[in-house]
Design a protein around this motif. Structure first.
Motif, short mmCIF file in Angstrom:
data_model
loop_
_atom_site.label_atom_id
_atom_site.label_comp_id
_atom_site.label_asym_id
_atom_site.label_seq_id
_atom_site.Cartn_x
_atom_site.Cartn_y
_atom_site.Cartn_z
N TYR A 68 0.84 -1.19 0.00
CA TYR A 68 0.00 0.00 0.00
C TYR A 68 0.88 1.24 0.00
N ASP A 69 0.24 2.41 -0.25
CA ASP A 69 0.98 3.66 -0.15
C ASP A 69 0.80 4.23 1.25
N GLU A 70 1.27 5.45 1.46
CA GLU A 70 1.25 6.03 2.79
C GLU A 70 -0.16 6.34 3.29
N ARG A 71 -1.12 6.37 2.38
CA ARG A 71 -2.52 6.61 2.76
C ARG A 71 -3.31 5.30 2.76
N HIS A 72 -2.59 4.21 2.75
CA HIS A 72 -3.15 2.85 2.75
C HIS A 72 -4.04 2.59 1.55
N ARG A 73 -3.63 3.10 0.40
CA ARG A 73 -4.29 2.79 -0.86
C ARG A 73 -3.49 1.71 -1.56
N TYR A 74 -4.17 0.76 -2.17
CA TYR A 74 -3.51 -0.37 -2.82
C TYR A 74 -2.52 0.10 -3.87
N VAL A 75 -1.33 -0.56 -3.90
CA VAL A 75 -0.30 -0.22 -4.88
C VAL A 75 0.04 -1.42 -5.77
N SER A 76 0.37 -2.57 -5.17
CA SER A 76 0.86 -3.69 -5.98
C SER A 76 0.81 -4.99 -5.19
N SER A 77 0.96 -6.10 -5.93
CA SER A 77 1.00 -7.44 -5.32
C SER A 77 2.13 -8.24 -5.96
N PRO A 78 3.38 -7.96 -5.61
CA PRO A 78 4.51 -8.65 -6.25
C PRO A 78 4.64 -10.10 -5.79
N LEU A 79 5.13 -10.92 -6.71
CA LEU A 79 5.44 -12.32 -6.43
C LEU A 79 6.92 -12.42 -6.08
N HIS A 80 7.23 -12.97 -4.92
CA HIS A 80 8.61 -13.03 -4.46
C HIS A 80 9.35 -14.25 -5.01
N PRO A 81 10.67 -14.15 -5.11
CA PRO A 81 11.45 -15.24 -5.71
C PRO A 81 11.56 -16.46 -4.81
N ARG A 82 11.38 -16.30 -3.48
CA ARG A 82 11.53 -17.42 -2.56
C ARG A 82 10.23 -17.67 -1.81
N THR A 83 9.95 -18.92 -1.56
CA THR A 83 8.90 -19.26 -0.61
C THR A 83 9.51 -19.25 0.79
N SER A 84 8.67 -19.21 1.80
CA SER A 84 9.21 -19.28 3.16
C SER A 84 9.76 -20.67 3.42
N VAL A 85 10.82 -20.76 4.19
CA VAL A 85 11.37 -22.07 4.52
C VAL A 85 10.50 -22.77 5.56
N LEU A 86 9.73 -21.97 6.31
CA LEU A 86 8.85 -22.54 7.33
C LEU A 86 7.72 -21.57 7.62
N THR A 87 6.49 -22.09 7.64
CA THR A 87 5.36 -21.38 8.22
C THR A 87 4.97 -22.16 9.46
N LEU A 88 5.10 -21.52 10.61
CA LEU A 88 4.90 -22.17 11.91
C LEU A 88 3.58 -21.67 12.50
N VAL A 89 2.56 -22.52 12.45
CA VAL A 89 1.22 -22.14 12.87
C VAL A 89 0.90 -22.77 14.22
N ASP A 90 0.53 -21.92 15.16
CA ASP A 90 0.09 -22.38 16.47
C ASP A 90 -1.34 -21.90 16.67
N PRO A 91 -2.34 -22.78 16.52
CA PRO A 91 -3.74 -22.35 16.63
C PRO A 91 -4.05 -21.67 17.96
N ALA A 92 -3.37 -22.07 19.04
CA ALA A 92 -3.62 -21.45 20.34
C ALA A 92 -3.10 -20.02 20.37
N LEU A 93 -2.00 -19.74 19.68
CA LEU A 93 -1.51 -18.36 19.57
C LEU A 93 -2.47 -17.54 18.72
N VAL A 94 -2.89 -18.09 17.59
CA VAL A 94 -3.82 -17.39 16.71
C VAL A 94 -5.12 -17.07 17.45
N ALA A 95 -5.53 -17.98 18.34
CA ALA A 95 -6.79 -17.79 19.07
C ALA A 95 -6.73 -16.64 20.07
N THR A 96 -5.55 -16.10 20.33
CA THR A 96 -5.44 -14.95 21.22
C THR A 96 -5.73 -13.64 20.50
#
Length: 382
Positions: free
Chosen positions: A141-169
């Motif tokens: 987004y820009d400084e006024r939180h207006r949409y700017v772009s959606s770039p595709l990154h060259p790397r995927t994350s090496v790990l997405t660590l999901v803890d449902p109990a943390l999310v539930a907070t």
């Protein structure tokens, strides 16, 4: 910077996806192979994570967790390229991993930082509000939180660590918004797949993933929110968390750019032009955008079929539900932006015009008003 990267590439998701209650308590173990990891987080996200680590116990081991001793950088909440560059410029020269702890905007910013620093990224979501923790795309987004772009990154994350109990907070409205954002995976991709001359094997996989997502959310969404309200992390809540964060990312991951967004997200991005829209969650605006897209497709029955679910879990069915009242000038800007060539509305509704978007929005308002009147009448009868 990687070359030859295309939006049509199959990018199925993180190298590793871990989801279990208590997982975030042991983040240090997952990053111990790195020499100089740096945590990138937000103020509220960091408080949520450190509070969780200080008070929770792993149900499998009975052990408490500990916060990794490493440099912590805070983003400013803007989700701008400018802020990502500032953070990247403050990193030690030997940084070898970015550890993103937070919600969607934080994850998007951290992915930009990781690309700028050319380093690995690990994501620990504190909210189930979007699939940002899973996908290889950032929404900027820009400084006024207006949409700017959606770039595709060259790397995927090496790990997405999901803890449902943390999310539930996290705040309830972000999970509600996450359900809305993720429900769009089916409604946005289905017409694109229907219009395609040929669907390859990965397209078919993306389509079936979107179909499964819709079924999972309609079956488990309300029960998951009830569990959240009662302070429980049950199978319904865990299912919705993994659907919003993980399954959602597979649609665009396997189906490419054509399956990532169309009418609903075009409406969301256009609404960012209205002052005050930044106070509405991404998923709430996208959920409203689903209804506008369906109206533009002439699918009134589909809108009416969704409204009971929207009402039950608290998704917006009108601009008023989001507290938005655009001026005529703001409305004209929204309609033009939503139908513009940069957006994906035409992928779902070929030839869509600003006038057509306006007619669709008016239709949604009419149907929502009828729904309100019907429920008011039922309450009066009771």
């Amino acid at each position: 910077m990687a070359t030859g990267r295309k939006d049509s590439d199959v990018r199925p998701g993180p190298n590793r996806y871990v989801s279990r209650i208590g997982a975030a308590l042991h983040l240090g173990r997952y990053i111990e192979d790195y020499h100089r990891p740096v945590i990138v987080t937000g103020e509220a996200s960091w408080q949520a994570y450190t509070r969780y680590v200080a008070t929770a116990t792993d149900p499998e081991t009975g052990l408490r967790g500990e916060v990794p001793l490493t440099l912590v950088e805070h983003y400013d909440g803007s989700a701008t390229i400018r802020n990502a560059r500032q953070i990247a410029g403050r990193l030690p020269a030997d940084t070898d991993a970015i550890v993103a702890i937070g919600g969607g905007k934080l994850s998007d910013t951290a992915k930009n930082v990781a690309e700028l620093a050319r380093t690995d990224i690990i994501v620990v979501p504190t909210l189930a509000s979007t699939c940002s923790a899973y996908s290889t795309v950032s929404v900027n987004y820009d400084e006024r939180h207006r949409y700017v772009s959606s770039p595709l990154h060259p790397r995927t994350s090496v790990l997405t660590l999901v803890d449902p109990a943390l999310v539930a907070t996290g705040p309830r409205r972000y999970l509600v918004g996450g359900i809305g954002d993720t429900l769009a995976k089916w409604y946005e991709s289905a017409p694109i797949f229907d219009h395609a001359e040929h669907l390859g094997p990965f397209d078919l996989l993306a389509r079936e993933s979107a179909r499964l997502i819709r079924a999972q959310l309609l079956e488990h969404g309300a029960a998951a929110l009830q569990a959240l309200d009662e302070g429980r992390v049950d199978v319904h809540l865990q299912t919705v968390v993994d659907t919003v964060i993980g399954l959602a990312g597979t649609v665009g991951g396997f189906g490419g750019a054509a399956a990532r967004a169309s009418g609903a997200h075009a409406v969301n991005d256009a609404l960012s032009l209205i002052p005050g829209a930044a106070q509405v969650t991404h998923g709430e605006k996208v959920a409203y955008g689903i209804l506008v897209q369906l109206a533009a497709q002439g699918l009134e029955d589909d809108i009416r079929a969704l409204l009971p679910f929207y009402r039950r879990i608290g998704l917006p069915r009108s601009l008023g539900d989001m507290g938005l009242a655009p001026t005529p000038e703001e409305r004209a800007a929204v309609l033009g932006f939503a139908a513009g060539n940069r957006m994906g509305f035409s992928a779902a509704v070929p030839g869509i015009t600003a006038h057509d978007v306006g007619v669709a929005m008016d239709e949604v308002e009419r149907i929502a008003a009828q729904d309100d009147a019907a429920h008011a009448g039922m309450a009066h009868d009771d």
